[in-house]
Write a protein that holds these residues in place. Structure first.
Motif, short mmCIF file in Angstrom:
data_model
loop_
_atom_site.label_atom_id
_atom_site.label_comp_id
_atom_site.label_asym_id
_atom_site.label_seq_id
_atom_site.Cartn_x
_atom_site.Cartn_y
_atom_site.Cartn_z
N PHE A 140 0.85 -1.18 0.00
CA PHE A 140 0.00 0.00 0.00
C PHE A 140 0.89 1.24 0.00
CE2 PHE A 140 -2.65 3.23 2.17
CZ PHE A 140 -3.77 3.18 1.37
N ASP A 141 0.54 2.21 -0.88
CA ASP A 141 1.29 3.46 -0.96
C ASP A 141 0.69 4.45 0.00
OD1 ASP A 141 3.12 2.66 -2.94
OD2 ASP A 141 1.55 2.91 -4.47
N ALA A 142 1.42 4.80 1.01
CA ALA A 142 0.92 5.70 2.05
C ALA A 142 1.70 7.01 2.00
CB ALA A 142 1.08 5.03 3.42
N PHE A 143 1.42 7.89 2.98
CA PHE A 143 2.10 9.16 3.07
C PHE A 143 3.61 8.97 3.05
CE2 PHE A 143 -1.88 10.89 4.94
CZ PHE A 143 -2.05 11.97 4.09
N GLU A 144 4.03 8.03 3.88
CA GLU A 144 5.46 7.87 4.06
C GLU A 144 6.09 6.96 3.03
OE1 GLU A 144 3.35 4.96 6.87
OE2 GLU A 144 3.10 7.02 6.11
N GLY A 145 5.28 6.51 2.12
CA GLY A 145 5.81 5.64 1.09
C GLY A 145 5.09 4.31 1.09
N ALA A 146 5.65 3.36 0.44
CA ALA A 146 5.00 2.05 0.32
C ALA A 146 5.08 1.31 1.66
CB ALA A 146 5.66 1.23 -0.77
N ILE A 147 3.92 0.76 2.07
CA ILE A 147 3.86 -0.09 3.26
C ILE A 147 3.23 -1.43 2.86
CG2 ILE A 147 3.72 1.82 4.92
CD1 ILE A 147 0.72 1.50 4.93
N SER A 148 3.44 -2.45 3.67
CA SER A 148 2.97 -3.80 3.30
C SER A 148 2.21 -4.44 4.46
CB SER A 148 4.15 -4.68 2.88
OG SER A 148 5.08 -4.80 3.95
N ASN A 149 1.33 -5.39 4.03
CA ASN A 149 0.55 -6.20 5.00
C ASN A 149 -0.13 -5.32 6.04
OD1 ASN A 149 1.38 -8.63 3.75
ND2 ASN A 149 3.30 -8.60 4.95
#
Length: 680
Positions: A140-149
């Motif tokens: 998932f692309d979030a504010f801080e960048g890509a995050i996972s799971n």
């Protein structure tokens, strides 16, 4: 019980699982609601703070492509405000749509320009309703960048300038709830562990309780079965001998009859009755009788073969079922073994007892196809064996039923005769052997049976004795004779009357008192009453008989021994009993003309009695030669058809012509005081 507890536990586990599932869903829904409200609040704050500056940017153009939108002026400022206001919260991503569904802004620039017009969440927010859902993204692309799971709550929130205003745009806010979901899972796991632990403990507890209950129930069941078994055994077995009883006998005989019918074979029923058991009970008591019955049961059982069934019917009666015999002779052989074994002496309480038995045999199906019929026929055969001399066996014959039916009818008629007063007294004169004047009268019981007429005493006296009615009828005879004596005395014609006493009457402990009461209540003078006893009454209890005779004579009555010469040791008993009269039995009188032996016996009796001062009456005198014989002996009186037959009072008074019999002067003098007292 164990399966029931396990089923209950599984039911609880299923309910618990359902509750946990519901709890999980409710927790998830509550989390979504909470995050949705947080996203709404955050969006509202953002809108209130900066929406006025960026409204124009969001609402410009509805068909621009992504490249064109990215070149719009003001997006940089909007991005700065979004990141400034929302970047430090759990918001992971923000997207802004205009009312046409065009993605005007996204923290992921690649998504700018996408058309979400057909998205249900967008449409709901455009219509003024918040729409939220939980989703899981591996990347998932979030504010801080890509995050996972990550677990995310996506909320479509309408943007209004005021609470009542129409939506002017739509925010899609993604909040990161991964930590909350993990916490919920940990809480759920803890709850599941607690529930499982509780259920396990409950199961162990229930298992222990159930095992204990199973043991208690099993113990109670065993005790109940034992009690029921004992009750069944007691209901079907005799408590004294342990043998099957009459109730069980019916079942087994029914089974034997059914088996005989199916297999086409024959069987037999033996009815065993002890011959002298009552003497043991009366002389030694019931304890000795019970001990004897136990020994009898053991002996009979000892001579039976396998498959032959022994029952105690009650009292001293036993039955044996032979379920299969090839020939009636087999039943006879079994009966003979039983009789021989029971003829052997018994040792009971230090006494040697000789009892013996009679056995009746009924074969089936020939002598009966029903238990009741077969038992009745075997019983009738047993009585035939007793009449044949006891200590033997007899087979059933059809004629026995006719005799049994006649006896049953006779017993019923006699019971009615006692109730209805159908008995009467006839009187037979006794004459002086020299002058042939009437000196006394014998009162004789007669039965005037309705529809039949006068019944001979030989046909019913024995039946009355067997029925136990003779004491009652005998007392009636005594009172009736006393009343008649009083009437004759009051008429100035005192007549001495003799009355026969039955064995049951005489053996009653209060017999002397009964006689005394009858004399007192009727007013009859004892001197005019004579009681006739048979030798058989005297020999069974000589001491008791002597005491009773003494009590009777003390009242002033005369006592006679009837049928003298036919009993046991007759002459010897004259030394023990003080009596007034001997009546020579008719069996000696009937053959006087042809038997020198009978003449010698009659002469000896007369001379012996004369020497002892005892009066003699010759019974059954029917010929003149017999009368002449006794006239030449010291025989005081004679009685028989030669002089008169028994007759009713009216016929007797016509015969006597109103004259009183020649009562001895001593007797007349003894009766006079009583007559004077009655007249006074």
């Amino acid at each position: 019980m164990h399966h029931f507890a396990l089923a209950c536990l599984l039911g609880l586990a299923l309910v618990t699982a359902c509750l946990i599932a519901v709890y999980g869903m409710l927790s998830r829904a509550q989390m979504v609601e909470h995050e949705s409200q947080a996203n709404v609040d955050l969006t509202t704050l953002f809108a209130n703070a900066v929406w006025a500056r960026h409204r124009a940017v969001v609402q410009q153009g509805t068909e621009a492509d992504a490249q064109g939108i990215r070149q719009w002026s003001g997006l940089a400022a909007l991005d700065a405000d979004v990141r400034s206001k929302m970047g430090h919260s759990r918001v992971a991503k923000v997207k802004i749509y205009n009312l046409a569904g065009l993605t005007v802004y996204s923290t992921d620039p690649r998504q700018i320009g996408e058309d979400k017009g057909t998205n249900a969440g967008f449409q709901s927010a455009r219509d003024g309703r918040v729409a939220s859902q939980v989703t899981f993204r591996e990347r998932f692309d979030a504010f801080e960048g890509a995050i996972s799971n990550r677990s995310l709550v996506s909320s479509y929130v309408p943007v209004r300038p005021s609470p009542q205003a129409a939506p002017e745009g739509v925010f899609e806010v993604y909040s990161d709830v991964t930590a909350l979901v993990a916490q919920q899972r940990r809480s759920l796991a803890q709850i599941v562990a607690a529930v499982l632990g509780t259920l396990s403990a409950l199961y162990v507890f229930l298992h222990l309780v159930v095992r204990k209950a199973d043991r208690v129930i099993a113990s109670q069941a065993r005790e109940r079965e034992e009690r029921e078994g004992q009750a069944r055994h007691q209901a079907n077995h005799d408590t004294l001998t342990g043998l099957p009883n009459r109730a069980y006998f019916g079942e087994r005989l029914t089974e034997a009859l059914a088996q005989t019918t199916r297999q086409g074979r024959g069987g037999a029923l033996l009815f065993v009755d002890l011959d002298r058991f009552k003497i043991v009970n009366d002389s030694l008591g019931h304890d000795a009788g019970d001990a004897l019955l136990k020994s009898v049961a053991e002996r009979i059982g000892g001579v039976l073969r396998a498959g032959e069934l022994l029952f105690r019917m009650g009292g001293d009666e036993f039955t044996v079922i032979l379920p299969e015999i090839a020939d009636p002779a087999d039943a006879a052989h079994t009966a003979q073994r039983i009789v021989r074994r029971l003829c052997e002496p018994f040792q009971v309480q230090g006494h040697e007892l000789h009892v013996g038995a009679s056995v009746g045999i009924a074969t089936f199906p020939g002598d009966g196809a029903e238990p009741e019929t077969l038992l009745k026929n075997a019983d009738a055969a047993m009585y035939t064996a007793k009449q044949a001399g006891r200590g033997t066996h007899a087979f059933y014959l059809r004629e026995m039923n006719q005799r049994a039916l006649h006896l049953l009818t006779l017993e019923a008629a006699l019971q009615r005769a006692v109730r209805e007063g159908e008995f009467t007294l006839h009187y037979q004169p006794r004459v002086h052997s020299g002058s042939r004047a009437v000196v006394a009268l014998e009162a004789l019981l007669r039965w005037q049976r309705p529809g039949t007429g006068l019944v001979p005493p030989g046909e019913f006296i024995g039946v009355l004795e067997d029925m136990g009615l003779m004491p009652l009828v005998g007392e009636w005879v005594l009172r009736t004779a006393c009343a008649q004596v009083v009437r004759w005395r009051d008429e100035g014609q005192p007549r001495r009357v003799s009355v026969n006493v039955s064995p049951l009457q005489f053996r009653a402990p209060d017999f002397a008192a009964v006689v005394e009461r009858a004399l007192r209540e009727t007013g009859a003078p004892a001197a005019l009453l004579e009681l006739e006893l048979t030798e058989s009454m005297l020999i069974k209890d000589a001491a008791g008989a002597a005491a009773t005779i003494a009590a009777l004579r003390a009242q002033g009555l005369r006592v006679a021994i009837d049928d003298f010469g036919t009993g046991y040791s007759s002459l010897a008993y004259l030394r023990q009993f003080t009596v007034d009269t001997l009546k020579i039995d008719r069996s000696f009188v009937g053959e006087l003309a042809h038997s020198a032996r009978d003449r010698a016996v009659a002469r000896a009796i007369c001379e012996l009695a004369h020497g002892l001062g005892i009066a003699v009456v010759a019974e059954g005198v029917e010929t003149e030669a017999q009368a002449q014989f006794f006239a030449g002996l010291p025989c005081g009186e004679m009685q028989g058809y030669l002089f008169a037959r028994p007759m009713p009072v009216a016929a007797l008074e016509r015969l006597l012509g109103g004259a009183a019999p020649a009562v001895p002067a001593a007797l007349a003098a003894a009766a006079a005081p009583a007559a004077a007292a009655a007249a006074a």
